[in-house]
Write a protein that holds these residues in place. Structure first.
Motif, PDB file in Angstrom:
ATOM      1  N   PHE A  93       8.869   5.742   6.273  1.00 13.80           N
ATOM      2  CA  PHE A  93       7.589   5.802   6.986  1.00 13.80           C
ATOM      3  C   PHE A  93       7.679   5.061   8.323  1.00 13.80           C
ATOM      4  O   PHE A  93       7.125   5.513   9.327  1.00 13.80           O
ATOM      5  CB  PHE A  93       6.475   5.207   6.130  1.00 13.80           C
ATOM      6  N   ARG A  96       8.991   6.935  11.057  1.00 15.75           N
ATOM      7  CA  ARG A  96       8.050   7.970  11.504  1.00 15.75           C
ATOM      8  C   ARG A  96       6.777   7.363  12.091  1.00 15.75           C
ATOM      9  O   ARG A  96       5.739   8.023  12.170  1.00 15.75           O
ATOM     10  CB  ARG A  96       7.749   8.919  10.339  1.00 15.75           C
ATOM     11  N   ILE A  98       4.922   4.527  11.078  1.00 12.02           N
ATOM     12  CA  ILE A  98       3.898   3.972  10.182  1.00 12.02           C
ATOM     13  C   ILE A  98       4.337   2.600   9.680  1.00 12.02           C
ATOM     14  O   ILE A  98       5.448   2.446   9.170  1.00 12.02           O
ATOM     15  CB  ILE A  98       3.659   4.912   8.977  1.00 12.02           C
ATOM     16  N   ASP A 324       8.423  12.982   4.796  1.00  6.72           N
ATOM     17  CA  ASP A 324       7.932  13.759   5.942  1.00  6.72           C
ATOM     18  C   ASP A 324       6.496  14.239   5.720  1.00  6.72           C
ATOM     19  O   ASP A 324       5.656  14.171   6.626  1.00  6.72           O
ATOM     20  CB  ASP A 324       8.832  14.971   6.194  1.00  6.72           C
ATOM     21  N   ALA A 327       4.009  11.244   5.779  1.00  6.12           N
ATOM     22  CA  ALA A 327       3.914  10.693   7.135  1.00  6.12           C
ATOM     23  C   ALA A 327       3.110  11.607   8.049  1.00  6.12           C
ATOM     24  O   ALA A 327       2.298  11.132   8.859  1.00  6.12           O
ATOM     25  CB  ALA A 327       5.316  10.474   7.703  1.00  6.12           C
TER      26      ALA A 327
END
Length: 335
Positions: A93, A96, A98, A324, A327
């Motif tokens: 995460f 990506r 986060i 994926d 996220a």
């Protein structure tokens, strides 16, 4: 909820196998470059627990996730066999965009203290207080958007995720292999499956005991002795869990314009089609999305065929497809 087998312990839909017994299988999860991991303390006083805050690079205001375990033992990395599921999710995460907090469960870090007290932790002590503390840390973390904090729970943590989200007034929740069905029904179904694949008389006997305990849980009434021990915990603890009503919590979350993502691995034998169907009443609510992963198991690892006990001996990362998907949903402003 726990179901003990001769070679593993299933804990509320999670089988823990010592890492020393894990099969040798390389992991593909590598710590992303430039993420920052900081040790944090959650909770208060003698009950504080250790955690890790994982933050992506850059200064943009970003969403954040609190990772919440299922029942039973829980380390901050969610060690299962040789796998580190929560560490994988945190790194995935963060790569990506986060921020993530993961932490040791209080009954795990303070097992000796609970043993000395001679009692099981309450719902507040096992799940709710540390999750709320993690939310508070995220709200004061520079770069985290306080309006985009989410609770992601696995197994029992998934069942409680909407309750935690509502209590902490965060943006929403992600249920990773959770169920809104009665605890007794889940135990009976899990143990019935275990009975069907038991390898010896000891495993069959244990499965039969768990089925009997599931029936005892379903028979709890207002008149039941609160201190009676069923399946390792007193009735008063089971009543706390039974009072949660996950479907109603998701309804309340939706009504306050929160978001909910309910996810299921089709290879999971612990949380099954019956559990997926039990979530359907919330599928049409505003802000709610439901999604299935055909190749994933209970802890979102990819495999083939029906999930088996042996998968909890794997050294295998959480699915990139799962990371994926979550996220992208968390990063979106709204469905």
């Amino acid at each position: 909820m726990s179901i003990e087998w001769t070679h593993a312990v299933a804990i509320a839909g999670l089988i823990m196998v010592p890492a020393s017994q894990a099969q040798s299988e390389p992991t593909a999860m590598v710590r992303p470059a430039r993420i920052v991991e900081t040790a944090v303390k959650l909770g208060q006083g003698q009950w504080a627990v250790d955690g890790v805050l994982t933050v992506p690079p850059g200064r943009a205001r970003r969403p954040a996730i609190v990772l919440v375990h299922g029942s039973g033992p829980g380390t901050m990395d969610m060690n299962v066999g040789g796998s580190t599921i929560f560490r994988d999710l945190a790194w995935g995460f963060a790569a990506r965009g986060i921020a993530v907090i993961r932490y040791n469960k209080r009954p795990t870090q303070h097992a000796a203290a609970f043993k000395a007290l001679g009692r099981k932790p309450t719902l507040e002590e096992e799940y709710l207080e540390e999750a709320a503390s993690a939310v508070a840390v995220l709200r004061r973390t520079p770069g985290v958007d306080p309006k985009r904090i989410y609770i992601l729970g696995n197994s029992m943590g998934a069942t409680l995720a909407a309750l935690i989200a509502n209590r902490t007034h965060v943006a929403g929740m992600v249920a990773m292999a959770g169920s809104p069905r009665p605890i007794g029904d889940i135990l009976i179904e899990q143990a019935t499956y275990g009975l069907s694949i038991a390898k010896d008389e000891k495993e069959r006997k244990r499965a039969e005991e768990v089925i009997a305990n599931g029936k005892r849980l379903n028979a709890i009434t207002p008149e039941s002795d609160p201190d009676e021990i069923i399946h390792g915990s007193p009735v008063k603890v089971w009543r706390e869990l039974m009072a949660v009503k996950p479907v109603e919590q998701v309804r309340a979350l939706s009504a306050r314009h929160g978001r909910a993502l309910i996810l299921h691995g089709d290879r999971d034998y612990l949380i099954t089609e019956a559990d997926w169907q039990a979530w359907q009443p919330v599928a049409v609510l505003p802000g709610v999305r439901m999604h299935r992963f055909p190749k994933l198991n209970h802890i979102m690892q990819e495999g083939e065929g029906k999930m088996t006990f042996e998968e909890y001996r794997w050294t295998r990362p959480a699915s990139i497809e799962f990371i994926d998907y979550v996220a992208a949903w968390v990063g979106a402003k709204a469905d």
